[in-house]
Scaffold this motif. Structure first.
Motif, PDB file in Angstrom:
ATOM      1  N   LYS A 187       3.007  39.469  30.077  1.00  0.00           N
ATOM      2  CA  LYS A 187       3.563  40.818  30.296  1.00  0.00           C
ATOM      3  C   LYS A 187       2.797  41.790  29.329  1.00  0.00           C
ATOM      4  O   LYS A 187       2.243  41.246  28.315  1.00  0.00           O
ATOM      5  CB  LYS A 187       4.893  40.725  30.324  1.00  0.00           C
ATOM      6  CG  LYS A 187       5.370  39.880  29.075  1.00  0.00           C
ATOM      7  CD  LYS A 187       7.041  39.903  28.950  1.00  0.00           C
ATOM      8  CE  LYS A 187       7.755  39.206  27.844  1.00  0.00           C
ATOM      9  NZ  LYS A 187       9.058  39.051  27.713  1.00  0.00           N
ATOM     10  N   GLY A 188       3.582  43.172  29.463  1.00  0.00           N
ATOM     11  CA  GLY A 188       2.893  44.146  28.420  1.00  0.00           C
ATOM     12  C   GLY A 188       1.956  44.927  28.840  1.00  0.00           C
ATOM     13  O   GLY A 188       1.378  45.987  28.138  1.00  0.00           O
ATOM     14  N   GLY A 189       1.561  44.832  30.155  1.00  0.00           N
ATOM     15  CA  GLY A 189       0.301  45.875  30.556  1.00  0.00           C
ATOM     16  C   GLY A 189      -1.085  45.720  29.715  1.00  0.00           C
ATOM     17  O   GLY A 189      -1.239  44.753  29.339  1.00  0.00           O
ATOM     18  N   MET A 190      -1.841  46.766  30.059  1.00  0.00           N
ATOM     19  CA  MET A 190      -3.221  46.640  29.327  1.00  0.00           C
ATOM     20  C   MET A 190      -3.053  47.209  27.905  1.00  0.00           C
ATOM     21  O   MET A 190      -2.371  48.347  27.591  1.00  0.00           O
ATOM     22  CB  MET A 190      -4.234  47.562  30.309  1.00  0.00           C
ATOM     23  CG  MET A 190      -4.350  47.168  31.513  1.00  0.00           C
ATOM     24  SD  MET A 190      -5.121  45.788  31.664  1.00  0.00           S
ATOM     25  CE  MET A 190      -5.058  45.451  33.449  1.00  0.00           C
ATOM     26  N   ALA A 191      -3.767  46.440  27.072  1.00  0.00           N
ATOM     27  CA  ALA A 191      -3.795  46.968  25.611  1.00  0.00           C
ATOM     28  C   ALA A 191      -5.375  47.063  25.618  1.00  0.00           C
ATOM     29  O   ALA A 191      -5.850  46.081  25.279  1.00  0.00           O
ATOM     30  CB  ALA A 191      -3.199  45.994  24.582  1.00  0.00           C
ATOM     31  N   PHE A 192      -6.116  48.261  25.387  1.00  0.00           N
ATOM     32  CA  PHE A 192      -7.388  48.448  25.460  1.00  0.00           C
ATOM     33  C   PHE A 192      -7.590  49.126  23.973  1.00  0.00           C
ATOM     34  O   PHE A 192      -7.155  50.137  23.748  1.00  0.00           O
ATOM     35  CB  PHE A 192      -8.073  49.246  26.435  1.00  0.00           C
ATOM     36  CG  PHE A 192      -9.478  49.195  26.415  1.00  0.00           C
ATOM     37  CD1 PHE A 192     -10.198  48.210  27.061  1.00  0.00           C
ATOM     38  CD2 PHE A 192      -9.976  50.494  26.042  1.00  0.00           C
ATOM     39  CE1 PHE A 192     -11.430  48.364  26.850  1.00  0.00           C
ATOM     40  CE2 PHE A 192     -11.389  50.633  26.101  1.00  0.00           C
ATOM     41  CZ  PHE A 192     -12.232  49.585  26.678  1.00  0.00           C
ATOM     42  N   SER A 193      -8.742  48.607  23.339  1.00  0.00           N
ATOM     43  CA  SER A 193      -9.067  49.322  21.988  1.00  0.00           C
ATOM     44  C   SER A 193     -10.384  49.068  21.586  1.00  0.00           C
ATOM     45  O   SER A 193     -11.223  47.927  22.191  1.00  0.00           O
ATOM     46  CB  SER A 193      -8.310  48.824  20.846  1.00  0.00           C
ATOM     47  OG  SER A 193      -8.394  47.484  20.608  1.00  0.00           O
ATOM     48  N   VAL A 194     -11.054  50.108  21.023  1.00  0.00           N
ATOM     49  CA  VAL A 194     -12.526  49.964  20.749  1.00  0.00           C
ATOM     50  C   VAL A 194     -12.660  50.075  19.301  1.00  0.00           C
ATOM     51  O   VAL A 194     -12.037  50.747  18.431  1.00  0.00           O
ATOM     52  CB  VAL A 194     -13.343  51.200  21.127  1.00  0.00           C
ATOM     53  CG1 VAL A 194     -14.935  50.876  21.026  1.00  0.00           C
ATOM     54  CG2 VAL A 194     -13.199  51.189  22.754  1.00  0.00           C
ATOM     55  N   ALA A 195     -13.399  49.093  18.513  1.00  0.00           N
ATOM     56  CA  ALA A 195     -13.354  49.059  17.183  1.00  0.00           C
ATOM     57  C   ALA A 195     -14.330  50.345  16.677  1.00  0.00           C
ATOM     58  O   ALA A 195     -15.121  50.847  17.092  1.00  0.00           O
ATOM     59  CB  ALA A 195     -14.219  47.848  16.511  1.00  0.00           C
TER      60      ALA A 195
END
Length: 371
Positions: A187-195
């Protein structure tokens, strides 16, 4: 509609779609669908093999410290090259498809035993199973390094087609795996990140989300630590890609001028040779050794001089003393007390080292066992 027809339709739609920011998400979705269909072809082929094993690789047992596969179109000189380098007898003739199965050979270089495989010539559509293409490419996936043998008179035409067939089967040539952390969660949906310092190439977060949804992934954590494309994201999700070093062997250089040869010799990953006249075969062997990135570690029995005739060969990414002990014999690790090391990996000669010490090429190691 067959899977091959669906693939052809998607490729046609991708070809006629303009490439800009507005179409990035659509193209990313098409690429994801294409990757899923190609993966379906591969799995269906392996299941349909049954007792005959029609889609599996050729039955050649893996031996030696590394494996080299010759891939190329028919009649480019693969069999001649194998015969000259290994002394093996692979049938040679002036007509196409002389080699119909996998012919193995062995060559020794700098103490390493290298297995070479002469694979049958591949044709257009090999990744879809034409002309035993799946068997050829699946055997190539088991190789440490791939040699794409090309006719120097028509290299670009052949090179692009072979690269397209290998890419379609999941082989990535002269590339490293993208530094992308991908983790599914409940759960928690999408967590997207770019360094910091990196960015997405020809795509955005919406494109990535569309790709994940195509794979029915609604909850995931994605951390991008490189300049990534949609293709890199798809490769990480699929998880079955082979990243392999590759050398483009330009055969039959006796048919070109010295000026043309000088140009070819300067192109990265290219090695000009003439198998028929034995030209530059030593240079090709040295290039293979460089691309395989192997280490030679010499053993030293107590009270004796090091044995320089039979080095222990280790991959550069598995260069610890622990891996060295396992390579000699798996029971040696249980009796290990300390190692004495001579060479460039230590400050003093000899130096006492533990199992986690990383060795370098041509180090000398003496293992001291527990009493």
């Amino acid at each position: 509609m067959s899977v091959l027809q669906k693939i052809a339709d998607i490729e046609y739609e991708m070809a006629r779609t303009q490439k800009n920011k507005a179409t990035n998400a659509h193209l990313g979705l098409l690429k994801a669908k294409l990757a899923k269909l190609r993966a379906q072809i591969m799995t269906e082929g392996s299941k349909s093999g049954g007792g005959g094993g029609s889609a599996a690789g050729f039955e050649v047992s893996k031996t030696g410290d590394a494996r080299v596969g010759f891939v190329g179109f028919p009649s480019v000189g693969k069999s001649t090259l194998l015969n000259k380098m290994t002394g093996q007898e692979s049938e040679v003739a002036s007509y196409e498809f002389t080699t119909l199965t996998c012919i193995p050979g062995i060559v020794y270089h700098k103490g390493a035993k290298i297995q070479m495989l002469d694979l049958p010539g591949i044709i257009e559509g090999a990744k879809d199973g034409k002309g035993r293409g799946k068997q050829v490419i699946s055997t190539a996936m088991s190789c440490s390094i791939i040699l794409i043998v090309l006719d120097v008179m028509k290299p670009l035409h052949q090179k692009r087609k072979i690269e397209y067939e290998l890419e379609g089967f999941g082989i990535r040539l002269n590339r490293k795996p993208p530094d992308i952390n991908f983790k599914k969660r409940e759960k928690g949906g999408m967590a997207f990140s770019v360094a910091p310092g990196y960015h997405l190439v020809d795509c955005d977060e919406e494109s990535i989300t569309q790709v994940l949804k195509e794979y029915r992934i609604m909850n995931a954590q994605v951390r991008v630590n490189c300049n990534a494309t949609v293709d890199d994201i798809i490769d990480v999700i699929e998880g079955n890609r082979k990243y392999c070093p590759c050398i483009y062997v330009m055969n039959k250089i006796d048919q070109i001028t010295i000026e043309e040869l000088d140009i070819i010799a300067e192109v990265p990953h290219y090695c000009p040779i003439c198998a028929h006249h034995d030209w530059n075969l030593d240079g090709l062997l040295d290039m293979i050794w460089k691309y395989m990135d192997l280490l030679r570690i010499y053993t030293k029995p107590k009270g004796q001089i090091p044995d320089y005739t039979a080095p222990v060969i280790l991959p550069s990414e598995k260069n610890t003393i622990e891996e060295f002990c396992i390579r000699i014999h798996k029971t040696l690790l249980a009796q290990f007390k300390v190692a004495l090391v001579w060479g460039t990996s230590v400050k003093h000669n000899p130096q006492r080292c533990g199992k986690d010490h990383r060795l370098l090429d041509e180090d000398v190691v003496q293992i001291i066992k527990k009493i």
